[in-house]
Design an enzyme around this catalytic site. Structure first.
Site, PDB file in Angstrom:
ATOM      1  CB  VAL A  73      -0.957  -0.003   1.223  1.00  0.00           C
ATOM      2  CG1 VAL A  73      -0.189   0.002   2.538  1.00  0.00           C
ATOM      3  CG2 VAL A  73      -1.938   1.171   1.169  1.00  0.00           C
ATOM      4  CB  THR A  74       2.194   3.681  -1.739  1.00  0.00           C
ATOM      5  OG1 THR A  74       3.044   4.790  -1.427  1.00  0.00           O
ATOM      6  CG2 THR A  74       1.609   3.874  -3.135  1.00  0.00           C
ATOM      7  CB  VAL A 137       9.929   1.509  -7.799  1.00  0.00           C
ATOM      8  CG1 VAL A 137       9.761   0.757  -9.122  1.00  0.00           C
ATOM      9  CG2 VAL A 137      10.965   2.613  -7.963  1.00  0.00           C
ATOM     10  CB  SER A 151       5.434   8.356  -6.461  1.00  0.00           C
ATOM     11  OG  SER A 151       5.545   7.373  -5.449  1.00  0.00           O
ATOM     12  CB  CYS A 167       6.466   0.099   0.548  1.00  0.00           C
ATOM     13  SG  CYS A 167       6.236   1.517  -0.545  1.00  0.00           S
TER      14      CYS A 167
END
Length: 201
Positions: A73-74, A137, A151, A167
């Site tokens: 998850v980000t 990434v 990002s 992450c």
């Protein structure tokens, strides 16, 4: 290679555009490689390795999308530059591993131009500094064509990351370029990042 700056977008808007270009590229590899650059309105995305334990307490007014990229998850939001390369890896003579390395290198060299030491971590994908993880990434490759991407935190509101375990990494904080250069904006960083994208892709 075509580089398109979308400005500030809703996540789904950029995803639809990515998928359209991706589908065209799958059908016809001669379609020009395209790199989309954007900032997103606040959004959380989950990837293939997301565990429920990585999600703490996401505010109900912020959307969450489950997508096909690798990683956990980000968060994406204003103050973070998001880059979506839709390119044919064979045409660039890149393996998947080298492609991920290249995305990291683009961010590392961008940081270097700003006087910041960015580096890789042996355990985790992305780009790190002595103040935390600053570059992310997560890619999807199908028939040698990439989408999703990377990002880079410039001056994003880090409180959004406290709602998740970004992450899946518990022991490393999230950092911004603005932690090193107070007052810096994405508009100042973007030309440097684009220069590195042109150099490496």
């Amino acid at each position: 290679m075509k580089i398109i700056d979308l400005g500030l977008t809703e996540y789904q808007q950029a995803l639809r555009l990515q998928k359209r270009i991706f589908s065209e590229k799958i059908r016809d590899s001669s379609v020009e490689d395209t790199v989309l650059i954007t900032e997103h309105f606040p959004v959380y995305t989950t990837g293939k390795t997301t565990s429920q334990e990585h999600i703490r307490e996401i505010p109900p007014d912020i959307p969450v999308y489950s997508i096909e990229r690798g990683g956990s998850v980000t968060f994406h939001g204003r103050g973070q530059i998001v880059v979506y390369p839709i390119i044919h890896l064979q045409g660039k003579k890149l393996s998947v591993k080298n492609f991920v390395w290249t995305l990291e290198e683009i961010m590392i060299e961008t940081l270097g131009e700003l006087g910041i030491n960015g580096y890789r971590n042996e355990k985790y994908r992305g780009v790190f500094t002595d103040r935390g993880k600053v570059g992310f990434v997560g890619v999807k490759i199908s028939r040698f064509v990439s989408y999703h991407g990377m990002s880079l935190n410039v001056d994003v509101d880090k409180s959004f990351f406290s709602r998740i375990i970004p992450c899946g990494i518990q022991d490393i904080p999230v950092a911004n370029i603005s932690d090193f250069i107070p007052g810096v904006t994405p508009q100042q960083v973007k030309p440097i990042l684009i220069e590195k994208i042109k150099k490496f892709l």
